[in-house]
Design an enzyme around this catalytic site. Sequence first.
Site, mmCIF file in Angstrom:
data_model
loop_
_atom_site.group_PDB
_atom_site.id
_atom_site.type_symbol
_atom_site.label_atom_id
_atom_site.label_comp_id
_atom_site.label_asym_id
_atom_site.label_seq_id
_atom_site.Cartn_x
_atom_site.Cartn_y
_atom_site.Cartn_z
ATOM 1 C CE LYS A 214 -4.411 -1.148 0.037
ATOM 2 N NZ LYS A 214 -5.434 -0.468 -0.771
ATOM 3 C CB SER B 172 -1.101 -8.314 -1.590
ATOM 4 O OG SER B 172 -2.081 -9.117 -0.965
HETATM 5 C C1 LIG Z 1 -2.999 -7.312 1.856
HETATM 6 C C2 LIG Z 1 -3.895 -6.778 0.796
HETATM 7 N N1 LIG Z 1 -4.001 -7.441 -0.357
HETATM 8 C C3 LIG Z 1 -4.785 -7.021 -1.357
HETATM 9 C C4 LIG Z 1 -5.545 -5.867 -1.229
HETATM 10 C C5 LIG Z 1 -6.418 -5.464 -2.359
HETATM 11 O O1 LIG Z 1 -6.083 -4.241 -2.919
HETATM 12 P P1 LIG Z 1 -7.119 -3.433 -3.777
HETATM 13 O O2 LIG Z 1 -8.151 -2.871 -2.844
HETATM 14 O O3 LIG Z 1 -6.319 -2.384 -4.440
HETATM 15 O O4 LIG Z 1 -7.734 -4.405 -4.730
HETATM 16 C C6 LIG Z 1 -5.483 -5.133 -0.042
HETATM 17 C C7 LIG Z 1 -6.269 -3.908 0.132
HETATM 18 O O5 LIG Z 1 -6.322 -3.323 1.170
HETATM 19 C C8 LIG Z 1 -4.638 -5.590 0.996
HETATM 20 O O6 LIG Z 1 -4.539 -4.932 2.157
#
Ligand SMILES: Cc1ncc(COP(=O)(O)O)c(C=O)c1O
Length: 414
Positions: free
Chosen positions: A60, A311
């Site tokens: 993020k 992520s």
């Molecule tokens: C760990 C994690 N993965 C994926 C996402 C998904 O991101 P997006 O909202 O841009 O699709 C988030 C969003 O907060 C997240 O915190």
Amino acid sequence: MSDRKALDIVTADAVAAAHDRIEAIVHRTPVDSSTTFADMSGASSVGLKLENMQRTGSFKIRGAYNTMAQLSEQTKDRGVIASSAGNHAQGVALAGDILGIDTTIVVPEVTPAAKIEATRGYGAEVIVEGKIYEHSYEYALELAEEMELEFIHPFNDEGVIAGQGTVGKELIEQYPTLDTVVVSIGGGGLISGIATVLKQHDPSIRVIGVQPAGAYHAKPSLKRDEIRELSEIDTVAEGIADTRLLEKTFTVIREYVDDVVSVSDLEMSVALTLLAERAKTVVETAGAAPVAALLSDAVDVRGEHVAAVVSGGNVNLTEHGELTRTGLMHLGRYAEVEIAVDNWPTGVSAVTTTTESQGAELDVLERTRRTAQDDPNRTPIRVGIEGSGTEHLQSVIDALDSLDELSVTSHTLA
Ligand SMILES: Cc1ncc(COP(=O)(O)O)c(C=O)c1O
């Protein structure tokens, strides 16, 4: 729905510019190759893009910093505001700290104290307001107007999308043979950025989105070609528990994302467990979703070079422990066994020595309350046992049950 095109929102050049802007600030996270996941999915190779090792524990910071660095000096002086219970809050707070911008984050009442402290730790002012996220969001918008603060949207923002796209730019450099990338979707900012840069580099690279079954809105939106909003969501993966895409992310996803699949909470727990055990990495459920998709039947990656974007890793350790226990149970590696022992407490030693002699690990052992149906002459206990697989655990349970001084009353074994 507008007839805007993905290119009106973000371009590979915008992602390249974002990359130059954030390069000195963020980590270029590693791509860890995993033979375990390649074997399990049938892929030729699997690379894990480890954004759980990013500053603040998720990707993020990339998008937040990219947007905030481009604000006018006047806007920077007034400060920014965001609403988030999680990773976006920390990204905005750290970006503000680095750029010298005051940050205010509105979080819902249910936000764990540890997350509030982490966000405060990056220098943000945290306001607790609202029973659910939507209330905090509305309050943040009100405050933004009242106090003339810039609202930093978690995903529906060109700069945020371009910033998240730098994950894709790095992937191309780190993993040039890439055939397919799998990315989790909340509001769709991460996948929009990644898909833009990959498709403009090579349209044959497949981009697959993943959502929890309990927050599965992107596929229905693509099917009907209009944004579908869920009235309720039900998933442990709070990082991707959004109710809908918004105009910008919908436009990009519609054009560039090849497919969106869903995974269950249980599948994410198993993936999180295997990521800890095999890849030696701590991830949150949202970060485990792409690996869960690879291991399910939902995505066919046989013979391909695949990247899973891991992520984020912001999970508290007791919750991580609970999730791995669930994952191990599902893998047939953990059993909960109810036992009635003749003599309390001396009878317990038969349980510990037998479990140990069978080469299994005793995780917990607790005395439970007798029910009206239980023999008053026996003491019920509950044990958690970790073993190498279903057969092994079954042999431990059989060995326990064969003892004279106790009997196994029930057990859970996958
Ligand atoms: C760990 C994690 N993965 C994926 C996402 C998904 O991101 P997006 O909202 O841009 O699709 C988030 C969003 O907060 C997240 O915190």
